[in-house]
Design an enzyme around this catalytic site. Structure first.
Site, mmCIF file in Angstrom:
data_model
loop_
_atom_site.group_PDB
_atom_site.id
_atom_site.type_symbol
_atom_site.label_atom_id
_atom_site.label_comp_id
_atom_site.label_asym_id
_atom_site.label_seq_id
_atom_site.Cartn_x
_atom_site.Cartn_y
_atom_site.Cartn_z
ATOM 1 N N LYS A 109 44.118 31.779 46.772
ATOM 2 C CA LYS A 109 43.178 32.853 46.423
ATOM 3 C C LYS A 109 42.226 32.391 45.309
ATOM 4 O O LYS A 109 42.595 31.522 44.499
ATOM 5 C CB LYS A 109 43.934 34.122 46.034
ATOM 6 C CG LYS A 109 44.637 34.047 44.720
ATOM 7 C CD LYS A 109 45.148 35.401 44.247
ATOM 8 C CE LYS A 109 45.759 35.219 42.878
ATOM 9 N NZ LYS A 109 46.315 36.317 42.225
ATOM 10 N N LYS A 136 53.672 31.832 39.423
ATOM 11 C CA LYS A 136 53.121 31.532 38.095
ATOM 12 C C LYS A 136 53.993 30.567 37.319
ATOM 13 O O LYS A 136 53.481 29.670 36.652
ATOM 14 C CB LYS A 136 52.968 32.829 37.277
ATOM 15 C CG LYS A 136 51.637 33.499 37.537
ATOM 16 C CD LYS A 136 51.249 34.453 36.429
ATOM 17 C CE LYS A 136 49.890 35.050 36.742
ATOM 18 N NZ LYS A 136 49.777 36.443 36.347
ATOM 19 N N LYS A 196 41.025 33.034 38.328
ATOM 20 C CA LYS A 196 40.450 32.533 37.083
ATOM 21 C C LYS A 196 41.278 31.404 36.498
ATOM 22 O O LYS A 196 40.808 30.662 35.653
ATOM 23 C CB LYS A 196 40.221 33.650 36.067
ATOM 24 C CG LYS A 196 41.285 34.693 35.949
ATOM 25 C CD LYS A 196 40.793 35.906 35.145
ATOM 26 C CE LYS A 196 41.563 37.155 35.531
ATOM 27 N NZ LYS A 196 41.034 38.370 34.987
HETATM 28 P P1 TYM Z 1 44.001 40.900 37.721
HETATM 29 O O1 TYM Z 1 43.420 41.083 36.366
HETATM 30 O O2 TYM Z 1 44.599 39.591 38.080
HETATM 31 O O3 TYM Z 1 42.912 41.210 38.822
HETATM 32 C C1 TYM Z 1 42.163 42.404 38.803
HETATM 33 C C2 TYM Z 1 41.977 42.901 40.218
HETATM 34 O O4 TYM Z 1 41.299 41.916 41.016
HETATM 35 C C3 TYM Z 1 42.031 41.673 42.209
HETATM 36 N N1 TYM Z 1 41.851 40.254 42.602
HETATM 37 C C4 TYM Z 1 41.475 39.856 43.818
HETATM 38 N N2 TYM Z 1 41.176 40.550 44.932
HETATM 39 C C5 TYM Z 1 40.810 39.825 46.029
HETATM 40 N N3 TYM Z 1 40.736 38.456 46.052
HETATM 41 C C6 TYM Z 1 41.034 37.737 44.946
HETATM 42 N N4 TYM Z 1 40.948 36.413 44.972
HETATM 43 C C7 TYM Z 1 41.429 38.438 43.762
HETATM 44 N N5 TYM Z 1 41.793 38.048 42.520
HETATM 45 C C8 TYM Z 1 42.049 39.179 41.821
HETATM 46 C C9 TYM Z 1 43.472 41.982 41.861
HETATM 47 O O5 TYM Z 1 44.224 42.280 43.007
HETATM 48 C C10 TYM Z 1 43.316 43.173 40.934
HETATM 49 O O6 TYM Z 1 43.227 44.368 41.676
HETATM 50 N N6 TYM Z 1 48.432 43.119 37.525
HETATM 51 C C11 TYM Z 1 47.029 43.382 37.683
HETATM 52 C C12 TYM Z 1 46.454 44.310 36.643
HETATM 53 C C13 TYM Z 1 47.165 45.625 36.469
HETATM 54 C C14 TYM Z 1 47.139 46.713 37.353
HETATM 55 C C15 TYM Z 1 47.931 47.732 36.737
HETATM 56 C C16 TYM Z 1 46.518 46.935 38.581
HETATM 57 C C17 TYM Z 1 47.935 45.984 35.414
HETATM 58 N N7 TYM Z 1 48.381 47.244 35.577
HETATM 59 C C18 TYM Z 1 48.119 48.950 37.360
HETATM 60 C C19 TYM Z 1 46.726 48.173 39.180
HETATM 61 C C20 TYM Z 1 47.502 49.154 38.581
HETATM 62 C C21 TYM Z 1 46.300 42.066 37.599
HETATM 63 O O7 TYM Z 1 46.788 41.123 37.076
HETATM 64 O O8 TYM Z 1 45.043 42.083 38.032
#
Ligand code: TYM
Length: 334
Positions: A198, A114, A201
């Site tokens: 990947k 990032k 957004k």
């Molecule tokens: P975030 O908001 O980026 O994404 C939400 C969920 O979507 C999954 N994801 C994907 N899976 C497969 N292929 C992709 N291209 C892809 N893009 C996103 C992410 O793996 C995620 O599961 N840090 C986390 C949010 C978070 C969290 C937590 C998750 C905060 N606290 C505690 C689990 C437990 C995040 O940024 O997800």
């Protein structure tokens, strides 16, 4: 120690939820709520580790909530709430900041990706972001965490933090070691423009992703423009080596049609990718467009969405406060 299974996961309210979020994580949230107590959180405190326009953040928090509901999360079965409304997340994050090690955070690849060469200008929050994630999970003593493959390293860190806390405070098994639940078939949905990145957004080109709110027309155009391969579809997986975009489209079709990749190859081998694209577009329109329409409908009633979050927060707060009492006690805080 309680062996009760509890699922926890979070999604950042940074707008434009896409097919990667849906297939990599949200789909699993919905099936898990039938199996165990489940808590799903709109992680607004994580979102602000990168500057967010306050008005847009509020709207995105409600939109992510609407997305949870549109996908099939049921507030009677799952607790749905936003992170900042339960202050225990921030409190436990501070305690865990004191347990987690700088060396561990320095290894986090997502932080490095990032910030790139701009590390000095990144917020401190972004650096300690994984500690807040550990706090989210451990605050509820969650045992299972459905996520995409990109979160695996953060989950490993959460386990390390839990283990160190249990050891430092001499309370074996106090925090369960959370288990990541990562879909085997499709753990990482790739960009439609570059199969080595990947789907995300934050990617500049909207053609790189299918958003859950995309219209039929947009989905059709994006899949048509998606990179594939000039050769015809092979009959075996090995021939897809070095063709990540083609593999991504085939994997998406396999997931959405509920068939193994091998079966898809057997069915489509020898055909042009335009054939796959036509079929994939149909499935996407069938499965994604109704979700998008439901999101838009729900967003017309923001007071309903706010009430879902309020109710969820009350329930989350009760569990969090109960656990925090014990955590404070372990640490020696009066
Ligand atoms: P975030 O908001 O980026 O994404 C939400 C969920 O979507 C999954 N994801 C994907 N899976 C497969 N292929 C992709 N291209 C892809 N893009 C996103 C992410 O793996 C995620 O599961 N840090 C986390 C949010 C978070 C969290 C937590 C998750 C905060 N606290 C505690 C689990 C437990 C995040 O940024 O997800």
């Amino acid at each position: 120690m309680s062996k009760k299974k509890l699922a926890f996961s979070g999604v950042q309210p940074t707008g434009n939820l896409h097919l990667g979020n849906y297939l990599g994580a949200l789909k699993n949230f919905v099936s898990l709520q039938q199996e165990m107590e489940s808590i799903y959180c709109v992680v607004d405190l994580h979102a602000i580790t990168i500057f967010q326009n306050p008005k847009i953040l509020k709207n995105n928090t409600l939109e992510t909530t609407s997305c949870f509901l549109a996908m099939g999360l049921d507030p009677k079965k799952s607790i749905i709430f936003n992170q900042s409304s339960v202050s225990g997340h921030a409190e436990l994050a501070w305690i865990l900041n004191c347990v987690s090690r700088i060396g561990w955070l320095n290894r986090m690849t997502q932080f490095k990706d990032k910030v790139g060469s701009n590390k000095e200008k990144a917020s401190v929050g972004l650096y300690i972001y994984p500690n807040l994630m550990a706090a989210d999970i451990l605050l509820y003593k969650a045992t299972h965490v459905p996520v995409g493959a990109d979160q695996k390293q953060h989950l490993e860190l959460s386990r390390d933090i839990a283990q160190k806390f249990n050891k430092d405070f001499n309370c074996e098994n106090f925090f369960p070691l959370p288990e990541p639940l990562i879909s085997k078939n499709i753990s990482r949905v790739m960009s439609l423009r570059d199969g080595l990145k990947k789907m995300s957004k934050s990617e500049e080109s909207d053609y790189s992703r299918i958003n859950l709110k995309d219209s039929e027309d947009e989905i059709t155009k994006k899949i048509k423009k998606a990179k594939s391969d000039s050769a015809s579809i092979p009959d075996n997986l090995k021939s897809l080596n070095g063709k990540p975009e083609a593999l991504n489209l085939l994997t998406l079709y396999s997931e959405l049609s509920n068939q193994t990749l091998e079966k898809v190859l057997a069915e489509m081998s020898g055909k042009e990718y335009s054939f796959l694209k036509k079929n994939l577009t149909e499935l996407l329109i069938e499965q994604i467009c109704p979700v998008g329409k439901e999101i838009n409908k729900l967003m017309d009633d923001k007071s309903y969405l706010s009430s879902i979050l309020r109710e969820g927060s009350k329930k989350a707060q009760l569990i969090a406060e109960d656990n925090l009492k014990n955590i404070r006690e372990k640490v020696g805080l009066i």
